[in-house]
Design a protein around this motif. Structure first.
Motif, PDB file in Angstrom:
ATOM      1  N   PRO A  16       0.808  -1.153   0.207  1.00 43.02           N
ATOM      2  CA  PRO A  16      -0.119   0.133  -0.065  1.00 43.02           C
ATOM      3  C   PRO A  16       0.711   1.038   0.086  1.00 43.02           C
ATOM      4  CG  PRO A  16      -0.281  -1.231   1.979  1.00 43.02           C
ATOM      5  CD  PRO A  16       0.793  -2.136   1.025  1.00 43.02           C
ATOM      6  N   SER A  68      -5.581   3.005   5.241  1.00 43.67           N
ATOM      7  CA  SER A  68      -6.555   3.421   4.339  1.00 43.67           C
ATOM      8  C   SER A  68      -7.961   3.861   5.285  1.00 43.67           C
ATOM      9  CB  SER A  68      -7.233   2.221   3.555  1.00 43.67           C
ATOM     10  OG  SER A  68      -7.600   1.151   4.589  1.00 43.67           O
ATOM     11  N   ALA A  71      -9.073   0.837   7.078  1.00 38.90           N
ATOM     12  CA  ALA A  71      -8.633   0.535   8.176  1.00 38.90           C
ATOM     13  C   ALA A  71      -8.643   1.327   9.462  1.00 38.90           C
ATOM     14  CB  ALA A  71      -6.966   0.399   7.935  1.00 38.90           C
ATOM     15  N   TYR A  89      -1.472  -0.713   9.232  1.00 42.43           N
ATOM     16  CA  TYR A  89      -0.663  -1.132   7.975  1.00 42.43           C
ATOM     17  C   TYR A  89      -0.832  -2.642   7.641  1.00 42.43           C
ATOM     18  CZ  TYR A  89       2.943  -1.761   4.502  1.00 42.43           C
ATOM     19  OH  TYR A  89       3.411  -2.218   3.222  1.00 42.43           O
ATOM     20  N   ASP A  92      -4.034  -3.395   5.786  1.00 44.15           N
ATOM     21  CA  ASP A  92      -4.081  -2.964   4.373  1.00 44.15           C
ATOM     22  C   ASP A  92      -3.010  -3.725   3.481  1.00 44.15           C
ATOM     23  OD1 ASP A  92      -5.875  -0.681   4.592  1.00 44.15           O
ATOM     24  OD2 ASP A  92      -4.247   0.567   5.090  1.00 44.15           O
TER      25      ASP A  92
END
Length: 121
Positions: A16, A68, A71, A89, A92
């Protein structure tokens, strides 16, 4: 006494988006004993995450993890900022393994938004 956020990415595809704040670091290998002292020094001097590839080679250093919106909404805070950032993290980037190391306490292993393990405080 060194806090770190280590990300191990087993696949070649990009993860990501992250905010890169430093130039590409030297390719220090976590499995090469002579690279461990410079790696520890770099981790102690730089805030942000360190990203390693499938061979254990440092590819990014000092990156800011940008979760995101999903998330942020789906993954609860966990411990301090470093642990929460690592957990989101990992949500994602479900194939990554994230190790969050507190400077003064626990170490957590995170994957797919879940806590796989945590050392005692």
């Amino acid at each position: 006494g060194v806090g770190s956020l280590l990300i191990y990415r087993a696949g070649p595809e990009p993860g990501p988006p992250v905010e890169e704040r430093l130039p590409t670091p030297p390719p220090l290998r976590i499995r090469t004993p002579s690279h461990l002292a410079p790696l520890r020094h770099a981790l102690a001097q730089v805030d942000g995450a360190a990203v390693f590839d499938a061979d254990g080679v440092l590819r990014q250093l000092g990156v800011r993890l940008v979760p995101s919106p999903t998330a942020e909404d789906s993954v609860e805070a966990f411990g301090g900022t470093r642990h929460t950032s690592g957990r989101r993290y990992s949500f994602d980037d479900p194939t990554a393994t994230v190790v969050a190391v507190s400077a003064d306490g626990p170490v957590s292993v995170l994957r797919n938004g879940a806590v796989l393990g945590r050392s005692p405080d």
